[in-house]
Design a protein around this motif. Structure first.
Motif, short mmCIF file in Angstrom:
data_model
loop_
_atom_site.label_atom_id
_atom_site.label_comp_id
_atom_site.label_asym_id
_atom_site.label_seq_id
_atom_site.Cartn_x
_atom_site.Cartn_y
_atom_site.Cartn_z
N ALA A 148 0.83 -1.20 0.00
CA ALA A 148 0.00 0.00 0.00
C ALA A 148 0.86 1.26 0.00
O ALA A 148 1.79 1.38 0.79
CB ALA A 148 -0.90 0.01 1.23
N SER A 149 0.51 2.16 -0.87
CA SER A 149 1.20 3.46 -0.90
C SER A 149 0.41 4.44 -0.05
O SER A 149 -0.19 5.40 -0.57
CB SER A 149 1.34 3.95 -2.34
N ILE A 150 0.41 4.20 1.26
CA ILE A 150 -0.35 5.02 2.20
C ILE A 150 0.60 5.46 3.30
O ILE A 150 1.22 4.62 3.95
CB ILE A 150 -1.52 4.25 2.84
N ARG A 151 0.70 6.75 3.54
CA ARG A 151 1.62 7.24 4.58
C ARG A 151 1.20 6.78 5.96
O ARG A 151 2.04 6.60 6.84
CB ARG A 151 1.71 8.76 4.53
N THR A 152 -0.11 6.56 6.16
CA THR A 152 -0.60 6.19 7.48
C THR A 152 -0.82 4.68 7.60
O THR A 152 -1.61 4.22 8.42
CB THR A 152 -1.93 6.90 7.75
#
Length: 122
Positions: free
Chosen positions: A24-28
């Motif tokens: 996943a390219s999610i910062r969180t």
């Protein structure tokens, strides 16, 4: 742009194993529960397994308990689904999903992947 990319699907004989991955390219990412869902032809999408943001607890649908294991590597923004003793009824498109981050007032899953096909032959 947020992306969840699944991989690892394929064709396997009954009794075999596959390992799915979802990056996943999610910062969180490390603050989110992550999950796997699946959808078989002609059926509704169903929950398979989830894993909390710090790795526990994990939850499974009864039909996969003892056969599937969900895990995560927060340093790699990746979750896995190890599937053993596969059955023809496990055939489905498997989707990765990211829940709303902890502290959010929203419930449910915010992001979904495009899915990866798993086919189990008799």
């Amino acid at each position: 742009q947020v992306q969840l990319v699944e991989s690892g699907g394929g064709l396997v004989q009954a009794g075999g194993s596959l390992r799915l991955s979802c990056t996943a390219s999610i910062r969180t990412f490390s603050r989110r529960t992550m999950a796997w869902f699946r959808q078989a032809p002609g059926k509704e999408r169903e929950f398979v397994a989830s894993i909390a943001w710090f790795g526990a607890p994990t939850t499974y649908v009864d039909s996969v308990k003892g056969r599937f294991t969900i895990s995560r590597e927060n340093a790699k923004n990746t979750i896995y689904l190890q599937m053993n003793s596969l059955k023809p009824e496990d055939t489905a498109v498997y989707y990765c999903a990211a829940a709303w981050p902890i502290g959010s007032t929203n419930a449910g899953y915010e992001y979904w992947g495009q899915g990866t096909q798993v086919t189990v032959s008799p």
